[in-house]
Design a protein around this motif. Sequence first.
Motif, PDB file in Angstrom:
ATOM      1  N   GLY A   1      32.214  28.466   8.390  1.00 53.18           N
ATOM      2  CA  GLY A   1      32.803  29.638   9.039  1.00 53.18           C
ATOM      3  C   GLY A   1      34.321  29.595   9.044  1.00 53.18           C
ATOM      4  O   GLY A   1      34.984  30.603   8.786  1.00 53.18           O
ATOM      5  N   LEU A   2      34.871  28.415   9.322  1.00 57.37           N
ATOM      6  CA  LEU A   2      36.333  28.280   9.329  1.00 57.37           C
ATOM      7  C   LEU A   2      36.931  28.448   7.939  1.00 57.37           C
ATOM      8  O   LEU A   2      37.978  29.080   7.778  1.00 57.37           O
ATOM      9  N   VAL A   3      36.263  27.903   6.923  1.00 58.43           N
ATOM     10  CA  VAL A   3      36.770  28.035   5.546  1.00 58.43           C
ATOM     11  C   VAL A   3      36.721  29.490   5.097  1.00 58.43           C
ATOM     12  O   VAL A   3      37.692  30.001   4.512  1.00 58.43           O
ATOM     13  N   VAL A   4      35.615  30.170   5.355  1.00 58.98           N
ATOM     14  CA  VAL A   4      35.496  31.570   4.940  1.00 58.98           C
ATOM     15  C   VAL A   4      36.505  32.438   5.699  1.00 58.98           C
ATOM     16  O   VAL A   4      37.189  33.279   5.105  1.00 58.98           O
TER      17      VAL A   4
ATOM     18  N   LEU B   1      29.255  35.194   0.238  1.00 62.90           N
ATOM     19  CA  LEU B   1      29.420  33.744   0.091  1.00 62.90           C
ATOM     20  C   LEU B   1      29.013  33.007   1.360  1.00 62.90           C
ATOM     21  O   LEU B   1      28.367  31.951   1.299  1.00 62.90           O
ATOM     22  N   TYR B   2      29.369  33.554   2.516  1.00 57.32           N
ATOM     23  CA  TYR B   2      29.023  32.908   3.776  1.00 57.32           C
ATOM     24  C   TYR B   2      27.508  32.847   3.959  1.00 57.32           C
ATOM     25  O   TYR B   2      26.959  31.798   4.287  1.00 57.32           O
ATOM     26  N   VAL B   3      26.826  33.970   3.753  1.00 60.08           N
ATOM     27  CA  VAL B   3      25.375  34.015   3.954  1.00 60.08           C
ATOM     28  C   VAL B   3      24.669  33.092   2.967  1.00 60.08           C
ATOM     29  O   VAL B   3      23.750  32.352   3.342  1.00 60.08           O
ATOM     30  N   ARG B   4      25.098  33.113   1.721  1.00 61.18           N
ATOM     31  CA  ARG B   4      24.472  32.259   0.696  1.00 61.18           C
ATOM     32  C   ARG B   4      24.641  30.785   1.031  1.00 61.18           C
ATOM     33  O   ARG B   4      23.693  29.999   0.974  1.00 61.18           O
ATOM     34  N   THR B   5      25.841  30.394   1.413  1.00 62.14           N
ATOM     35  CA  THR B   5      26.103  28.985   1.714  1.00 62.14           C
ATOM     36  C   THR B   5      25.453  28.562   3.024  1.00 62.14           C
ATOM     37  O   THR B   5      24.952  27.444   3.139  1.00 62.14           O
ATOM     38  N   ALA B   6      25.427  29.443   4.025  1.00 64.04           N
ATOM     39  CA  ALA B   6      24.767  29.115   5.288  1.00 64.04           C
ATOM     40  C   ALA B   6      23.275  28.918   5.066  1.00 64.04           C
ATOM     41  O   ALA B   6      22.672  27.996   5.638  1.00 64.04           O
ATOM     42  N   ALA B   7      22.655  29.751   4.242  1.00 62.77           N
ATOM     43  CA  ALA B   7      21.232  29.592   3.941  1.00 62.77           C
ATOM     44  C   ALA B   7      20.984  28.280   3.203  1.00 62.77           C
ATOM     45  O   ALA B   7      19.986  27.589   3.451  1.00 62.77           O
TER      46      ALA B   7
END
Length: 140
Positions: free
Chosen positions: A68-71, A121-127
């Motif tokens: 979250g911080l990186v995105v 990108l956030y949703v893909r990486t979080a999943a």
Amino acid sequence: MTRVRVTAPRGVSPRIIPLSGIAPHGSALHGSALPAAHSSADARDAAQESDAGQVFIRSLIRSQLRLGLVVAGGFLLILLAFPLMLGLVPGLAHSTIAGLPFDWVLLGAGIYPVIGLSAWLYVRTAARNEARYRDLAGDK
């Protein structure tokens, strides 16, 4: 009072079981029904209660926070680059595209793809992080 963790896997239709005798008399839950946990949820709870499970959960939380911080940081850098570009490139702020000022076009058509890409990108990486956690915890 006993602490109760209620969990249910996504996409699975939960069974309904009565709660008679669990809630104190006079409460709104006495005699009502709530979803029952399945065996995979029981295994997940057991994994979370162990020392290794706690380490896995802390690792997941840290990786999601870091993501979250990186995105958010990357998005803010790109957002701050727009006014810097308009201020540093002479004449760019006064140019027009199809009769519209360039800064309006940049904010209107340039920022929304950046928002969409950041969210994707956030949703893909979080999943992917959560799938790795499920693999480590043994919940399939």
